[in-house]
Design an enzyme around this catalytic site. Structure first.
Site: not given
Ligand code: 5GP
Ligand code: ZN
Length: 114
Positions: A30, A87, A93-95, A100, A102
């Site tokens: 990440d 998430n 908090g899914q972005s 995926h 973690h």
């Molecule tokens: P979410 O918030 O959807 O559960 O997790 C998305 C994760 O993807 C976040 O922890 C964020 O830091 C990571 N992330 C977003 N864009 C990138 C990227 O371009 N490269 C990497 N290595 N991680 C990313």
């Protein structure tokens, strides 16, 4: 999906520090780590936006993903413990809407996560 950042990483169009792979799964670090070890494990194909879309057809991929998570945890010497979380949706908090998980470890993790 062309506008998906994780699909771009799989395609080699966006850089990421790889942590391992299987036939159907890619793992990479990440870029905003929340623990000393913070690895993301994703299906190489955009088969689901989140865990809410998973079904029996994803069994092979998920077995590979969980197996790879354990392998990385062993390689990173997370003998004291680690966490695998996903998430789903805005309240979690899914972005990024490419499934995926973690893998977090290397420090004491709080429970509940927050
Ligand atoms: P979410 O918030 O959807 O559960 O997790 C998305 C994760 O993807 C976040 O922890 C964020 O830091 C990571 N992330 C977003 N864009 C990138 C990227 O371009 N490269 C990497 N290595 N991680 C990313
Ligand atoms: Zn994608």
């Amino acid at each position: 999906m062309a506008d998906c950042i994780f699909c771009r990483i799989v395609a080699g169009k966006h850089p990421a520090k790889q942590a391992g792979e299987t036939t159907h799964v890619l793992a990479f670090h990440d870029n905003n780590p929340q623990a000393p070890i913070h690895v993301l494990l994703i299906p190489k194909e955009h088969v689901a936006d989140s865990a809410a879309d998973l079904g029996p057809q994803h069994g092979t991929m998920l077995v590979e993903l969980f197996g790879l998570a354990g392998k990385i945890a062993r390689e990173e010497r997370l003998d004291l413990g680690w966490r695998l979380v996903t998430n789903v949706g805005p309240e979690a908090g899914q972005s990024v809407y490419h499934l995926h998980f973690h893998l977090l470890g290397g420090r004491q993790l709080r429970w509940p996560p927050g």
